[in-house]
Scaffold this motif. Structure first.
Motif, PDB file in Angstrom:
ATOM      1  N   ASN A  32       0.831  -1.208   0.000  1.00 20.55           N
ATOM      2  CA  ASN A  32       0.000   0.000   0.000  1.00 20.55           C
ATOM      3  C   ASN A  32       0.867   1.261   0.000  1.00 20.55           C
ATOM      4  OD1 ASN A  32      -2.397  -1.470   0.071  1.00 20.55           O
ATOM      5  ND2 ASN A  32      -2.437  -1.530   2.306  1.00 20.55           N
ATOM      6  N   ILE A  33       1.968   1.204   0.732  1.00 23.34           N
ATOM      7  CA  ILE A  33       2.906   2.324   0.773  1.00 23.34           C
ATOM      8  C   ILE A  33       3.562   2.498  -0.596  1.00 23.34           C
ATOM      9  CG2 ILE A  33       4.959   3.263   1.865  1.00 23.34           C
ATOM     10  CD1 ILE A  33       2.788   3.010   3.875  1.00 23.34           C
ATOM     11  N   ILE A  34       3.990   1.385  -1.160  1.00 25.84           N
ATOM     12  CA  ILE A  34       4.646   1.421  -2.478  1.00 25.84           C
ATOM     13  C   ILE A  34       3.705   1.986  -3.535  1.00 25.84           C
ATOM     14  CG2 ILE A  34       5.607  -0.024  -4.316  1.00 25.84           C
ATOM     15  CD1 ILE A  34       6.591  -1.930  -2.098  1.00 25.84           C
ATOM     16  N   ASP A  35       2.462   1.551  -3.514  1.00 24.58           N
ATOM     17  CA  ASP A  35       1.479   2.036  -4.493  1.00 24.58           C
ATOM     18  C   ASP A  35       1.265   3.538  -4.366  1.00 24.58           C
ATOM     19  OD1 ASP A  35       1.176  -0.541  -5.399  1.00 24.58           O
ATOM     20  OD2 ASP A  35      -0.703  -0.921  -4.333  1.00 24.58           O
ATOM     21  N   ALA A  36       1.209   4.030  -3.128  1.00 22.15           N
ATOM     22  CA  ALA A  36       1.003   5.468  -2.903  1.00 22.15           C
ATOM     23  C   ALA A  36       2.189   6.271  -3.435  1.00 22.15           C
ATOM     24  CB  ALA A  36       0.808   5.742  -1.414  1.00 22.15           C
ATOM     25  N   CYS A  37       3.388   5.748  -3.220  1.00 26.81           N
ATOM     26  CA  CYS A  37       4.589   6.444  -3.698  1.00 26.81           C
ATOM     27  C   CYS A  37       4.637   6.462  -5.224  1.00 26.81           C
ATOM     28  CB  CYS A  37       5.842   5.776  -3.134  1.00 26.81           C
ATOM     29  SG  CYS A  37       6.073   6.028  -1.360  1.00 26.81           S
ATOM     30  N   GLU A  38       4.250   5.360  -5.849  1.00 31.59           N
ATOM     31  CA  GLU A  38       4.255   5.302  -7.310  1.00 31.59           C
ATOM     32  C   GLU A  38       3.207   6.244  -7.906  1.00 31.59           C
ATOM     33  OE1 GLU A  38       3.816   1.186  -8.283  1.00 31.59           O
ATOM     34  OE2 GLU A  38       5.943   0.744  -7.938  1.00 31.59           O
ATOM     35  N   GLU A  39       2.050   6.318  -7.245  1.00 37.30           N
ATOM     36  CA  GLU A  39       1.018   7.251  -7.713  1.00 37.30           C
ATOM     37  C   GLU A  39       1.490   8.689  -7.549  1.00 37.30           C
ATOM     38  OE1 GLU A  39      -3.717   8.336  -7.094  1.00 37.30           O
ATOM     39  OE2 GLU A  39      -2.754   6.905  -5.737  1.00 37.30           O
ATOM     40  N   ALA A  40       2.142   8.967  -6.439  1.00 41.04           N
ATOM     41  CA  ALA A  40       2.631  10.320  -6.188  1.00 41.04           C
ATOM     42  C   ALA A  40       3.626  10.762  -7.261  1.00 41.04           C
ATOM     43  CB  ALA A  40       3.281  10.392  -4.807  1.00 41.04           C
ATOM     44  N   LEU A  41       4.477   9.852  -7.693  1.00 39.70           N
ATOM     45  CA  LEU A  41       5.475  10.193  -8.708  1.00 39.70           C
ATOM     46  C   LEU A  41       4.833  10.691  -9.999  1.00 39.70           C
ATOM     47  CD1 LEU A  41       8.096   7.309  -8.314  1.00 39.70           C
ATOM     48  CD2 LEU A  41       8.440   9.734  -7.813  1.00 39.70           C
ATOM     49  N   LEU A  42       3.663  10.156 -10.297  1.00 34.82           N
ATOM     50  CA  LEU A  42       2.960  10.554 -11.521  1.00 34.82           C
ATOM     51  C   LEU A  42       2.318  11.938 -11.401  1.00 34.82           C
ATOM     52  CD1 LEU A  42       1.172   7.160 -12.320  1.00 34.82           C
ATOM     53  CD2 LEU A  42       3.266   8.052 -13.358  1.00 34.82           C
ATOM     54  N   LEU A  43       2.153  12.399 -10.168  1.00 29.96           N
ATOM     55  CA  LEU A  43       1.438  13.654  -9.930  1.00 29.96           C
ATOM     56  C   LEU A  43       2.348  14.825  -9.578  1.00 29.96           C
ATOM     57  CD1 LEU A  43      -1.429  12.099  -7.764  1.00 29.96           C
ATOM     58  CD2 LEU A  43      -1.709  13.058 -10.058  1.00 29.96           C
ATOM     59  N   LEU A  44       3.590  14.547  -9.233  1.00 27.59           N
ATOM     60  CA  LEU A  44       4.499  15.599  -8.781  1.00 27.59           C
ATOM     61  C   LEU A  44       4.847  16.585  -9.894  1.00 27.59           C
ATOM     62  CD1 LEU A  44       7.120  13.546  -6.720  1.00 27.59           C
ATOM     63  CD2 LEU A  44       5.123  14.776  -5.848  1.00 27.59           C
ATOM     64  N   LYS A  45       4.842  17.849  -9.544  1.00 21.24           N
ATOM     65  CA  LYS A  45       5.298  18.919 -10.432  1.00 21.24           C
ATOM     66  C   LYS A  45       6.261  19.778  -9.604  1.00 21.24           C
ATOM     67  CE  LYS A  45       2.423  17.741 -13.762  1.00 21.24           C
ATOM     68  NZ  LYS A  45       2.893  17.147 -15.032  1.00 21.24           N
ATOM     69  N   VAL A  46       7.484  19.286  -9.475  1.00 18.95           N
ATOM     70  CA  VAL A  46       8.443  19.918  -8.568  1.00 18.95           C
ATOM     71  C   VAL A  46       9.080  21.154  -9.187  1.00 18.95           C
ATOM     72  CG1 VAL A  46      10.553  19.586  -7.230  1.00 18.95           C
ATOM     73  CG2 VAL A  46       8.951  17.675  -7.533  1.00 18.95           C
ATOM     74  N   ARG A  47       9.057  22.252  -8.424  1.00 15.54           N
ATOM     75  CA  ARG A  47       9.740  23.476  -8.842  1.00 15.54           C
ATOM     76  C   ARG A  47      10.332  24.149  -7.604  1.00 15.54           C
ATOM     77  NH1 ARG A  47       7.147  27.552 -12.721  1.00 15.54           N
ATOM     78  NH2 ARG A  47       9.206  27.506 -13.668  1.00 15.54           N
ATOM     79  N   GLY A  48      11.554  24.601  -7.745  1.00 20.49           N
ATOM     80  CA  GLY A  48      12.216  25.297  -6.658  1.00 20.49           C
ATOM     81  C   GLY A  48      12.813  26.604  -7.138  1.00 20.49           C
ATOM     82  N   VAL A  49      13.007  27.529  -6.229  1.00 23.69           N
ATOM     83  CA  VAL A  49      13.585  28.831  -6.575  1.00 23.69           C
ATOM     84  C   VAL A  49      14.332  29.351  -5.356  1.00 23.69           C
ATOM     85  CG1 VAL A  49      11.527  30.125  -5.855  1.00 23.69           C
ATOM     86  CG2 VAL A  49      13.056  31.098  -7.587  1.00 23.69           C
ATOM     87  N   TRP A  50      15.363  30.171  -5.594  1.00 27.17           N
ATOM     88  CA  TRP A  50      16.054  30.752  -4.451  1.00 27.17           C
ATOM     89  C   TRP A  50      16.740  32.058  -4.826  1.00 27.17           C
ATOM     90  CZ3 TRP A  50      17.986  26.448  -7.036  1.00 27.17           C
ATOM     91  CH2 TRP A  50      19.265  26.578  -7.598  1.00 27.17           C
ATOM     92  N   ASN A  51      16.972  32.857  -3.795  1.00 24.51           N
ATOM     93  CA  ASN A  51      17.757  34.086  -3.904  1.00 24.51           C
ATOM     94  C   ASN A  51      18.822  34.064  -2.817  1.00 24.51           C
ATOM     95  OD1 ASN A  51      16.572  35.744  -6.045  1.00 24.51           O
ATOM     96  ND2 ASN A  51      14.738  35.749  -4.773  1.00 24.51           N
ATOM     97  N   ILE A  52      19.983  34.617  -3.121  1.00 24.87           N
ATOM     98  CA  ILE A  52      21.061  34.704  -2.145  1.00 24.87           C
ATOM     99  C   ILE A  52      21.280  36.172  -1.789  1.00 24.87           C
ATOM    100  CG2 ILE A  52      23.510  34.289  -1.698  1.00 24.87           C
ATOM    101  CD1 ILE A  52      23.370  31.927  -3.615  1.00 24.87           C
ATOM    102  N   TYR A  53      21.306  36.441  -0.472  1.00 24.91           N
ATOM    103  CA  TYR A  53      21.471  37.810   0.015  1.00 24.91           C
ATOM    104  C   TYR A  53      22.617  37.882   1.016  1.00 24.91           C
ATOM    105  CZ  TYR A  53      16.629  38.239  -1.677  1.00 24.91           C
ATOM    106  OH  TYR A  53      15.487  38.228  -2.438  1.00 24.91           O
ATOM    107  N   ASP A  54      23.220  39.068   1.123  1.00 23.58           N
ATOM    108  CA  ASP A  54      24.151  39.315   2.210  1.00 23.58           C
ATOM    109  C   ASP A  54      23.368  39.309   3.518  1.00 23.58           C
ATOM    110  OD1 ASP A  54      26.410  39.596   0.562  1.00 23.58           O
ATOM    111  OD2 ASP A  54      25.971  41.714   0.206  1.00 23.58           O
ATOM    112  N   TYR A  55      24.073  38.949   4.599  1.00 22.37           N
ATOM    113  CA  TYR A  55      23.405  38.881   5.905  1.00 22.37           C
ATOM    114  C   TYR A  55      24.205  39.652   6.943  1.00 22.37           C
ATOM    115  CZ  TYR A  55      21.299  36.973  10.150  1.00 22.37           C
ATOM    116  OH  TYR A  55      20.660  36.832  11.366  1.00 22.37           O
ATOM    117  N   ASP A  56      23.539  40.565   7.632  1.00 25.41           N
ATOM    118  CA  ASP A  56      24.118  41.335   8.724  1.00 25.41           C
ATOM    119  C   ASP A  56      23.796  40.588  10.018  1.00 25.41           C
ATOM    120  OD1 ASP A  56      24.716  43.104  10.755  1.00 25.41           O
ATOM    121  OD2 ASP A  56      23.665  44.819   9.878  1.00 25.41           O
TER     122      ASP A  56
END
Length: 226
Positions: A32-56
């Motif tokens: 059941n766990i394996i099936d859920a993970c396999e279904e999730a893989l078909l639905l994922l739309k992964v996107r990431g973004v980042w900014n780098i700043y100086d830090y005081d």
């Protein structure tokens, strides 16, 4: 503002089981766990973004435009030796969230719970992959990364999300912030990562700072393993 489309070829079933609260449910069918993970893989739309700043670090200010004040003893301490910070956002998309809701609506409660857990595991994996991509870039300038820290962890108030969210670039990948300071899509994160210069000794001996839940101060972290 780099945008990263993390690729996940599989989802950790052990982590999915843990997020589903089934770590000690030895008789629960693994398939059941394996099936859920396999279904999730078909639905994922992964996107990431980042900014780098100086830090005081003396005044606890991220030198973004406008500046962002870090408030909270634990997060201030965590960033105390940092010269720069990465402000990142990541989502696995709304499709998987809709499917979790639909399963629950139609009475498939177990399937809904397991898919939700798989999505949470996927968010963490995608964030880790995004961090790896960032680490390669910052290493070129002689920096190493501390563990990521999100609004709502420790004593870093969730209210800070209102001003933190815009400087991550989250809107560029379709994320939104609700009035209640909740991220949308729900399976998303924002986080700050401190950057500190690699010392001469670390360069010589190849020392690395890996995340360790036993030494981490985020005792209320939902991803904590011990």
């Amino acid at each position: 503002m780099p945008i990263y489309n993390a690729r996940i070829s599989e989802i950790d079933t052990a982590e999915t089981r843990r997020y589903a609260g089934l770590s000690h449910a030895e008789k629960f069918e693994e398939q059941n766990i394996i099936d859920a993970c396999e279904e999730a893989l078909l639905l994922l739309k992964v996107r990431g973004v980042w900014n780098i700043y100086d830090y005081d670090s003396e005044n606890h200010l991220v030198l973004s435009d406008p500046h962002f004040k870090i408030e909270g003893d634990s997060i201030v301490k965590h960033l105390s030796d940092c010269e720069k910070v990465v402000c990142m956002a990541l989502t696995v998309g709304k499709e998987i969230e809709h499917e979790v809701t639909e399963k629950f609506r139609t009475g498939h409660y177990v399937s809904s719970m397991l898919l939700d857990a798989a999505a949470t595991a996927a968010v963490e994996q995608a964030a880790n992959e995004t961090e790896k991509a960032i680490s390669v870039e910052v290493a070129k300038d002689g920096y190493k990364m501390k563990s990521r820290y999100s609004p709502g962890y420790g004593d870093w108030s969730l209210i800070s999300q209102k001003k933190f969210f815009p400087i991550t670039g989250a809107k560029e990948i379709g994320m939104k912030l609700s009035i209640a300071m909740m991220l949308m899509p729900r399976k998303s994160i924002t986080a700050i990562i401190g950057l500190k210069k690699v010392t001469a000794a670390e360069k010589k001996f190849g020392a690395d700072e890996n995340h360790n839940c036993e030494t981490c101060e985020k005792s209320d972290c939902p991803a904590r393993k011990n």
